[in-house]
Design a protein around this motif. Sequence first.
Motif, PDB file in Angstrom:
ATOM      1  N   ILE A 310      -5.074   2.861   4.087  1.00  0.00           N
ATOM      2  CA  ILE A 310      -6.116   2.094   3.408  1.00  0.00           C
ATOM      3  C   ILE A 310      -5.571   1.488   2.112  1.00  0.00           C
ATOM      4  CG2 ILE A 310      -8.289   2.314   2.129  1.00  0.00           C
ATOM      5  CD1 ILE A 310      -9.176   4.356   4.263  1.00  0.00           C
ATOM      6  N   GLY A 311      -4.810   2.276   1.351  1.00  0.00           N
ATOM      7  CA  GLY A 311      -4.215   1.756   0.119  1.00  0.00           C
ATOM      8  C   GLY A 311      -3.239   0.627   0.375  1.00  0.00           C
ATOM      9  N   ILE A 312      -2.396   0.790   1.399  1.00  0.00           N
ATOM     10  CA  ILE A 312      -1.432  -0.261   1.756  1.00  0.00           C
ATOM     11  C   ILE A 312      -2.162  -1.521   2.204  1.00  0.00           C
ATOM     12  CG2 ILE A 312       0.406  -0.893   3.377  1.00  0.00           C
ATOM     13  CD1 ILE A 312       1.232   2.072   3.372  1.00  0.00           C
ATOM     14  N   ALA A 313      -3.279  -1.346   2.896  1.00  0.00           N
ATOM     15  CA  ALA A 313      -4.052  -2.486   3.395  1.00  0.00           C
ATOM     16  C   ALA A 313      -4.559  -3.366   2.254  1.00  0.00           C
ATOM     17  CB  ALA A 313      -5.221  -1.993   4.246  1.00  0.00           C
ATOM     18  N   PHE A 314      -4.970  -2.751   1.150  1.00  0.00           N
ATOM     19  CA  PHE A 314      -5.410  -3.538  -0.006  1.00  0.00           C
ATOM     20  C   PHE A 314      -4.260  -4.388  -0.555  1.00  0.00           C
ATOM     21  CE2 PHE A 314      -9.116  -0.674  -0.419  1.00  0.00           C
ATOM     22  CZ  PHE A 314     -10.101  -1.619  -0.676  1.00  0.00           C
ATOM     23  N   LEU A 315      -3.068  -3.807  -0.604  1.00  0.00           N
ATOM     24  CA  LEU A 315      -1.906  -4.548  -1.097  1.00  0.00           C
ATOM     25  C   LEU A 315      -1.576  -5.728  -0.185  1.00  0.00           C
ATOM     26  CD1 LEU A 315       0.400  -1.583  -2.188  1.00  0.00           C
ATOM     27  CD2 LEU A 315      -1.039  -3.025  -3.635  1.00  0.00           C
ATOM     28  N   ILE A 316      -1.668  -5.505   1.124  1.00  0.00           N
ATOM     29  CA  ILE A 316      -1.414  -6.586   2.083  1.00  0.00           C
ATOM     30  C   ILE A 316      -2.402  -7.727   1.869  1.00  0.00           C
ATOM     31  CG2 ILE A 316      -1.497  -7.206   4.544  1.00  0.00           C
ATOM     32  CD1 ILE A 316      -0.484  -4.367   5.151  1.00  0.00           C
ATOM     33  N   GLY A 317      -3.677  -7.388   1.759  1.00  0.00           N
ATOM     34  CA  GLY A 317      -4.691  -8.409   1.557  1.00  0.00           C
ATOM     35  C   GLY A 317      -4.455  -9.217   0.286  1.00  0.00           C
ATOM     36  N   GLY A 318      -4.163  -8.535  -0.820  1.00  0.00           N
ATOM     37  CA  GLY A 318      -3.951  -9.229  -2.081  1.00  0.00           C
ATOM     38  C   GLY A 318      -2.759 -10.160  -2.048  1.00  0.00           C
ATOM     39  N   ALA A 319      -1.626  -9.676  -1.517  1.00  0.00           N
ATOM     40  CA  ALA A 319      -0.398 -10.479  -1.501  1.00  0.00           C
ATOM     41  C   ALA A 319      -0.562 -11.754  -0.678  1.00  0.00           C
ATOM     42  CB  ALA A 319       0.748  -9.633  -0.941  1.00  0.00           C
ATOM     43  N   PHE A 320      -1.171 -11.634   0.482  1.00  0.00           N
ATOM     44  CA  PHE A 320      -1.255 -12.809   1.352  1.00  0.00           C
ATOM     45  C   PHE A 320      -2.408 -13.738   0.989  1.00  0.00           C
ATOM     46  CE2 PHE A 320       1.483 -10.103   3.991  1.00  0.00           C
ATOM     47  CZ  PHE A 320       2.509 -11.014   4.227  1.00  0.00           C
ATOM     48  N   TYR A 321      -3.423 -13.249   0.263  1.00  0.00           N
ATOM     49  CA  TYR A 321      -4.424 -14.176  -0.262  1.00  0.00           C
ATOM     50  C   TYR A 321      -3.823 -15.035  -1.374  1.00  0.00           C
ATOM     51  CZ  TYR A 321      -8.598 -12.652   2.229  1.00  0.00           C
ATOM     52  OH  TYR A 321      -9.536 -12.408   3.186  1.00  0.00           O
ATOM     53  N   ILE A 322      -2.923 -14.451  -2.159  1.00  0.00           N
ATOM     54  CA  ILE A 322      -2.208 -15.244  -3.161  1.00  0.00           C
ATOM     55  C   ILE A 322      -1.431 -16.356  -2.469  1.00  0.00           C
ATOM     56  CG2 ILE A 322      -0.317 -15.198  -4.839  1.00  0.00           C
ATOM     57  CD1 ILE A 322      -1.226 -12.370  -5.597  1.00  0.00           C
ATOM     58  N   ALA A 323      -0.755 -15.995  -1.372  1.00  0.00           N
ATOM     59  CA  ALA A 323       0.016 -16.997  -0.625  1.00  0.00           C
ATOM     60  C   ALA A 323      -0.896 -18.069  -0.037  1.00  0.00           C
ATOM     61  CB  ALA A 323       0.814 -16.308   0.487  1.00  0.00           C
TER      62      ALA A 323
END
Length: 412
Positions: A310-323
Amino acid sequence: MANTPSKPLETTRPAGYIELLRGNRSFRQVWLGQVVSQMGDWFDTIALYTIILNLTGSGRAVGLLLVARFVPSFVFGSLSGVVADRFSRRSIMIVSDLLRAVVVLGFLFVRRADQLWIIYFLTVLQLALSTFFEPAKTAAIPSLVSDRELVAANAISSVTWSVMLTMGAAIGGVVTGWFGTDVAFILDALTYLLSAALIASVKVPKRPRREKAKLSIKRALGITETIEGARYVKHRPRVLALLLVKPAWGLGGGILTLLAVFGEKIFPVGKSAATGIGVLFAARGIGTAVGPIVARRISGEGKHRMQVSIGIAFLIGGAFYIAFGAASSFVVALIVLGLAHTGGSILWVFSTVLLQRSVEDSFRGRVFAAELALLTLTMAASNCLTVLLTTWSTILARWTMPTTYVAMRRPV
């Protein structure tokens, strides 16, 4: 005797997806109802976006539609949880489907810009009914499947939502573009009727009888049960943490407003706004379909590993929304949007499973209703902020989503 230890291992191994759908008729019928109704919902969604953009050309008007979709869950959330714990969850789902079939036909009467209030009013009604349907369904799933089938059942539900988003948004965009919005609304109403028929064939195990309590005005209005549910969560910090996972993700919900605006103004496909919007939503759906399947294979079904995921999933979402906010190519935008939503689907499935395993059946409806209410509140707030920013500057709006995710922390 050498083979004796293998039996417990066999009976406790995680269930396969096909195995679950073949062997569990009750879950299969509920799942088929989800397939048809959610397909229709995306026809309805694309059609509404198209009507609003054609009549007004305003991203602000689209944002207001999204706010209208989110507010009912917060307003009726506590009541829907009480109803889900007090009455037959199967009956709640059937009645909700039948009433939604009637409501969506009301969209057929919208023809002019001064009639947009009809869209907002009926959307509030439609989503108010969904507010009663969803907690009842989520609370009923553990009664329809065994514990070893629970992760697979929620993964199937998530992937189905994603596939229906992909297919419904893409096909809905084409159907709306070719045949008009009226056809989309009629198809949506028919899918609700079919869903009700499928759920009506399901046999849900009877729940234990509730203890009789003295009738009072507070109990009749559901206030007593709501307070009981709040106390239940308050004394269980782990349940509270899991309950806040999806609302934290909802802080970035303004992306839904931006997808509609981007589909019309930044990444148009052909001459119809519906097609561009549909393709962007389809990319979102592909990402959400892939996420839980890959995460389940990598992390397994252990409690600790699901929490870490779940924690890793938040990081994935944030990084690729920036992209996504920085993308100038349509193809790149589609890819990073899909990747961002793999994170969303991972945290969605794993937090749901952990909550279903942690919460007693008699409180499950209220807990999932509270989760839905908080999620829609954060989604509505995020979309309201996005609407305000889009009225100031399209460029500024592109960066609204990433900044909300950069500040996020893992809630579990």
